[in-house]
Design a protein around this motif. Structure first.
Motif: not given
Length: 129
Positions: A22-32, A70-81
């Motif tokens: 419902s957030v990203l139709p057609g995407h099977d992974g994570v919405a961030l 869309p992302f395939d998968f994520i963690y609760s923290y990330a590399y940010l620039e």
């Protein structure tokens, strides 16, 4: 009659689906998405959430929330620039050993740029939507 009731029940359950589709139709992974909880404008924010690809979010005003990407998968923290007022701020995780990989659902990184008058550091909080 039992078949009609079973079909009606199945249709009702399917109609009430609140998955990430419902957030990203057609995407099977994570919405961030990103929420800028600082007083600084983030000109560009590159996000690499641990192996689930990378995305760049642009021009995030203070208090603003981006669209989901869309992302395939994520963690609760990330590399940010982040590019903030011409400066580059980096948040570099050491590793993801023992961390949970999220491969479905919708999530928000709450990004904080700290500093009194100039950007000095970056941090994130993780929120399940």
């Amino acid at each position: 009659m039992k078949k009609v009731l079973a079909f009606a029940l199945l249709a009702t359950i399917t109609a009430c689906d609140t998955s990430e589709d419902s957030v990203l139709p057609g995407h099977d992974g994570v919405a961030l998405r990103i929420t800028n909880i600082s007083d600084f404008v983030i000109t560009a924010l590159k996000v690499i959430p641990g192996g689930g690809g990378s995305q760049v979010f642009e021009n995030i005003a203070p208090g603003a929330t981006t669209a989901y990407l869309p992302f395939d998968f994520i963690y609760s923290y990330a590399y940010l620039e982040a590019i903030v007022e011409g400066d580059t701020l980096v948040l570099q995780p050491i590793d993801y050993v023992g961390a949970t990989a999220y491969d479905s659902g919708a999530y928000t990184y709450l990004v904080q740029i700290s500093g009194d008058t100039v950007p000095e550091s970056i941090s994130i909080e993780f929120k399940e939507d």
